[in-house]
Design a protein around this motif. Structure first.
Motif, PDB file in Angstrom:
ATOM      1  N   ILE A 217       0.792  -1.447   0.187  1.00 45.78           N
ATOM      2  CA  ILE A 217      -0.256   0.132  -0.142  1.00 45.78           C
ATOM      3  C   ILE A 217       1.310   1.013   0.412  1.00 45.78           C
ATOM      4  CG2 ILE A 217      -1.718   1.314   1.079  1.00 45.78           C
ATOM      5  CD1 ILE A 217      -2.570  -1.427   2.216  1.00 45.78           C
ATOM      6  N   ALA A 218       2.041   1.579   0.769  1.00 45.51           N
ATOM      7  CA  ALA A 218       2.334   2.244   1.060  1.00 45.51           C
ATOM      8  C   ALA A 218       3.677   2.931  -0.279  1.00 45.51           C
ATOM      9  CB  ALA A 218       3.583   2.342   2.379  1.00 45.51           C
ATOM     10  N   VAL A 219       4.569   1.373  -1.187  1.00 46.22           N
ATOM     11  CA  VAL A 219       4.289   1.493  -1.689  1.00 46.22           C
ATOM     12  C   VAL A 219       4.251   1.698  -3.578  1.00 46.22           C
ATOM     13  CG1 VAL A 219       6.581   0.936  -3.647  1.00 46.22           C
ATOM     14  CG2 VAL A 219       7.027   0.864  -1.070  1.00 46.22           C
ATOM     15  N   THR A 220       3.192   1.433  -3.810  1.00 46.06           N
ATOM     16  CA  THR A 220       2.391   2.066  -4.091  1.00 46.06           C
ATOM     17  C   THR A 220       1.847   3.826  -4.763  1.00 46.06           C
ATOM     18  OG1 THR A 220       0.495   0.888  -3.435  1.00 46.06           O
ATOM     19  CG2 THR A 220       1.445  -0.282  -5.259  1.00 46.06           C
ATOM     20  N   SER A 221       1.613   4.027  -3.122  1.00 47.88           N
ATOM     21  CA  SER A 221       1.327   5.220  -3.164  1.00 47.88           C
ATOM     22  C   SER A 221       2.407   6.071  -3.113  1.00 47.88           C
ATOM     23  CB  SER A 221       0.657   5.880  -1.233  1.00 47.88           C
ATOM     24  OG  SER A 221      -0.456   4.902  -1.558  1.00 47.88           O
ATOM     25  N   VAL A 222       3.428   5.680  -2.710  1.00 48.33           N
ATOM     26  CA  VAL A 222       4.573   6.977  -3.326  1.00 48.33           C
ATOM     27  C   VAL A 222       4.798   6.853  -5.070  1.00 48.33           C
ATOM     28  CG1 VAL A 222       7.290   7.419  -2.913  1.00 48.33           C
ATOM     29  CG2 VAL A 222       5.500   6.399  -0.859  1.00 48.33           C
ATOM     30  N   LEU A 223       4.197   5.363  -4.831  1.00 47.56           N
ATOM     31  CA  LEU A 223       4.942   5.356  -6.808  1.00 47.56           C
ATOM     32  C   LEU A 223       3.789   6.343  -7.605  1.00 47.56           C
ATOM     33  CD1 LEU A 223       5.840   1.528  -7.517  1.00 47.56           C
ATOM     34  CD2 LEU A 223       7.524   3.441  -7.627  1.00 47.56           C
ATOM     35  N   LYS A 224       3.008   6.812  -7.178  1.00 46.03           N
ATOM     36  CA  LYS A 224       1.839   7.786  -7.836  1.00 46.03           C
ATOM     37  C   LYS A 224       2.321   8.569  -7.146  1.00 46.03           C
ATOM     38  CE  LYS A 224      -2.287   5.760  -5.191  1.00 46.03           C
ATOM     39  NZ  LYS A 224      -3.298   5.214  -5.594  1.00 46.03           N
ATOM     40  N   LEU A 270       5.420  -1.184 -13.903  1.00 48.92           N
ATOM     41  CA  LEU A 270       6.498  -1.981 -14.096  1.00 48.92           C
ATOM     42  C   LEU A 270       7.206  -2.367 -12.798  1.00 48.92           C
ATOM     43  CD1 LEU A 270       7.597  -1.922 -17.162  1.00 48.92           C
ATOM     44  CD2 LEU A 270       6.259  -3.841 -16.492  1.00 48.92           C
ATOM     45  N   MET A 271       7.761  -0.810 -12.135  1.00 46.72           N
ATOM     46  CA  MET A 271       7.664  -0.858 -11.070  1.00 46.72           C
ATOM     47  C   MET A 271       7.293  -0.761  -9.678  1.00 46.72           C
ATOM     48  SD  MET A 271      10.081   3.544 -11.369  1.00 46.72           S
ATOM     49  CE  MET A 271      10.606   2.537  -9.508  1.00 46.72           C
ATOM     50  N   GLY A 272       5.557  -0.513 -10.257  1.00 44.17           N
ATOM     51  CA  GLY A 272       5.201  -1.260  -9.667  1.00 44.17           C
ATOM     52  C   GLY A 272       4.599  -2.860  -9.237  1.00 44.17           C
ATOM     53  N   MET A 273       4.510  -2.894  -9.888  1.00 43.49           N
ATOM     54  CA  MET A 273       4.683  -4.929 -10.364  1.00 43.49           C
ATOM     55  C   MET A 273       6.081  -5.075  -9.981  1.00 43.49           C
ATOM     56  SD  MET A 273       3.070  -5.660 -14.046  1.00 43.49           S
ATOM     57  CE  MET A 273       3.410  -6.383 -13.840  1.00 43.49           C
ATOM     58  N   ILE A 276       5.608  -5.023  -6.446  1.00 42.58           N
ATOM     59  CA  ILE A 276       4.393  -6.292  -5.527  1.00 42.58           C
ATOM     60  C   ILE A 276       4.896  -7.579  -5.422  1.00 42.58           C
ATOM     61  CG2 ILE A 276       2.053  -7.501  -5.784  1.00 42.58           C
ATOM     62  CD1 ILE A 276       1.595  -4.418  -6.966  1.00 42.58           C
ATOM     63  N   LEU A 277       5.735  -7.789  -6.884  1.00 43.62           N
ATOM     64  CA  LEU A 277       6.104  -9.522  -6.615  1.00 43.62           C
ATOM     65  C   LEU A 277       7.430  -9.812  -5.589  1.00 43.62           C
ATOM     66  CD1 LEU A 277       5.305 -10.255 -10.891  1.00 43.62           C
ATOM     67  CD2 LEU A 277       4.479 -10.951  -8.880  1.00 43.62           C
ATOM     68  N   PHE A 283       7.285 -11.542   1.646  1.00 44.10           N
ATOM     69  CA  PHE A 283       6.259 -11.716   3.416  1.00 44.10           C
ATOM     70  C   PHE A 283       5.500 -13.425   2.130  1.00 44.10           C
ATOM     71  CE2 PHE A 283       8.097  -7.712   3.179  1.00 44.10           C
ATOM     72  CZ  PHE A 283       8.016  -7.656   4.517  1.00 44.10           C
ATOM     73  N   ARG A 284       5.618 -13.687   2.188  1.00 50.06           N
ATOM     74  CA  ARG A 284       4.710 -14.762   1.554  1.00 50.06           C
ATOM     75  C   ARG A 284       3.621 -14.595   1.978  1.00 50.06           C
ATOM     76  NH1 ARG A 284       8.069 -19.965   4.363  1.00 50.06           N
ATOM     77  NH2 ARG A 284      10.476 -19.351   3.959  1.00 50.06           N
ATOM     78  N   LEU A 285       2.310 -13.556   1.267  1.00 49.58           N
ATOM     79  CA  LEU A 285       1.529 -13.187   1.230  1.00 49.58           C
ATOM     80  C   LEU A 285       0.586 -14.681   0.628  1.00 49.58           C
ATOM     81  CD1 LEU A 285       1.693  -9.301   0.155  1.00 49.58           C
ATOM     82  CD2 LEU A 285       2.109 -10.660   2.213  1.00 49.58           C
ATOM     83  N   GLY A 286      -0.396 -14.796   0.842  1.00 54.64           N
ATOM     84  CA  GLY A 286      -1.018 -15.410   0.183  1.00 54.64           C
ATOM     85  C   GLY A 286      -1.215 -16.453   1.031  1.00 54.64           C
ATOM     86  N   ARG A 287       0.348 -16.518   2.172  1.00 51.83           N
ATOM     87  CA  ARG A 287      -0.519 -17.949   2.903  1.00 51.83           C
ATOM     88  C   ARG A 287      -0.561 -17.954   4.336  1.00 51.83           C
ATOM     89  NH1 ARG A 287       5.335 -20.749   1.531  1.00 51.83           N
ATOM     90  NH2 ARG A 287       4.916 -22.089   3.215  1.00 51.83           N
ATOM     91  N   GLY A 288      -1.261 -18.089   4.742  1.00 52.63           N
ATOM     92  CA  GLY A 288      -1.884 -18.459   6.756  1.00 52.63           C
ATOM     93  C   GLY A 288      -0.302 -18.129   7.571  1.00 52.63           C
ATOM     94  N   TYR A 289       0.244 -17.465   8.440  1.00 50.47           N
ATOM     95  CA  TYR A 289       0.926 -18.085   9.418  1.00 50.47           C
ATOM     96  C   TYR A 289       1.520 -19.309   9.602  1.00 50.47           C
ATOM     97  CZ  TYR A 289      -2.098 -18.439  13.763  1.00 50.47           C
ATOM     98  OH  TYR A 289      -2.622 -18.526  14.745  1.00 50.47           O
TER      99      TYR A 289
END
Length: 292
Positions: A217-224, A270-273, A276-277, A283-289
């Motif tokens: 959220i923070a990085v994409t806000s900074v990019l735009k 491209l920087m945003g993508m 995100i990737l 942070f292994r997003l999409g996986r539970g702790y």
């Protein structure tokens, strides 16, 4: 043949899919394709291959903007987000006045970046600004700095307008903390764990994915980001506070170079993508702790 249950799902998804195609995918495809053209927005686009991207690579202004953007991305990831998480961990313990602190912390988000930028312009005024007045009251009577228009301070002054206003990060982190079973902390206390150890070894590992989400959220806000820079310094002095969004808008409004501006937009995309990737992988997003 579509089953009745799935038919209803398709019907309910169609409006959202139509809006996505119309509002996002269509303009995105136009931006990407016209980034390879010379286009002034009125005449038909003329294909010029990679010329716009080669101009970007050779542009000193773009190089300065790219460097500034990377610095702001790093500041967002390593200062802005950790500060928001720290505030959430403190407020989660519900110290005296925590509700008031949470409400005050949200004020910058209520004001919006335009109002906040104008407010800080008055704070940074060289003659009547609050910041210079405060420093002078500490005994530095001759101190007088034009914070936004001196090369040595402009970048830092612009950064401080948003750096510690991390209410969104704090709120999403607090919501995740409140979802942690209280029994985990109770068991740790019985075993003699201190509040700091509970945060380090229980709370932080569990909320780790939400920290990654906060970084996205923070990085994409900074990019735009555009309003803060455009309203305070306009990218100056020189190119000290320029970013890609400001160059893009200037090319659109002042030069009508739509193809070149869309090439800048593709670079931002491209920087945003990539960000995100990278965060999803780290942070292994999409996986539970429990799966980590």
């Amino acid at each position: 043949m579509i089953k009745p249950g799935r038919l209803w799902i398709v019907l309910f998804l169609l409006p959202a899919l139509a809006m996505f195609l119309l509002v996002y995918l269509g303009p995105l495809a136009t931006a990407v394709t016209t980034s390879f053209t010379k286009w002034n927005g009125m005449q038909a686009p003329r294909f010029i291959g990679l010329d716009n991207y080669l101009r970007l690579a050779a542009s000193a202004k773009f190089q300065a903007a790219f460097g500034n953007t990377i610095k702001w991305v790093l500041a967002a990831a390593f200062i802005h987000v950790p500060f928001g998480v720290l505030v959430a961990l403190v407020l989660f313990k519900r110290p005296r006045g925590w509700r008031f602190t949470r409400a005050v912390f949200m004020i910058p988000n209520v004001l919006g970046w335009t109002a906040l930028s104008i407010l800080f312009m008055f704070i940074y005024l060289p003659d009547a600004g609050i910041l210079n007045g405060l420093i002078q009251s500490l005994g530095f009577s001759d101190f007088n700095r034009n914070w936004l228009y001196e090369p040595g301070s402009a970048f830092t002054a612009v950064t401080l307008i948003w750096l510690f206003f991390a209410a969104v990060i704090t709120l999403i982190t607090m919501s995740e903390l409140m979802a942690i079973p209280e029994s985990l902390a109770d068991s740790a206390r019985i075993d003699g764990a201190s509040p700091l150890q509970i945060d380090l070894y229980i709370n932080l590992p569990i909320i780790w994915p939400i920290v990654g989400t906060g970084i996205i959220i923070a990085v994409t806000s900074v990019l735009k980001a555009f309003e803060i820079i455009f309203l305070t310094t306009g990218g100056g002095p020189g190119d000290r506070t320029i970013n890609i969004s400001v160059i893009m808008v200037n090319r659109l409004l002042n030069s009508q170079e739509y193809g070149y501006a869309n090439a800048l937009a593709v670079v931002l995309l491209l920087m945003g993508m990539a960000a995100i990737l990278l965060v999803q992988w780290l942070f292994r997003l999409g996986r539970g702790y429990r799966d980590q």
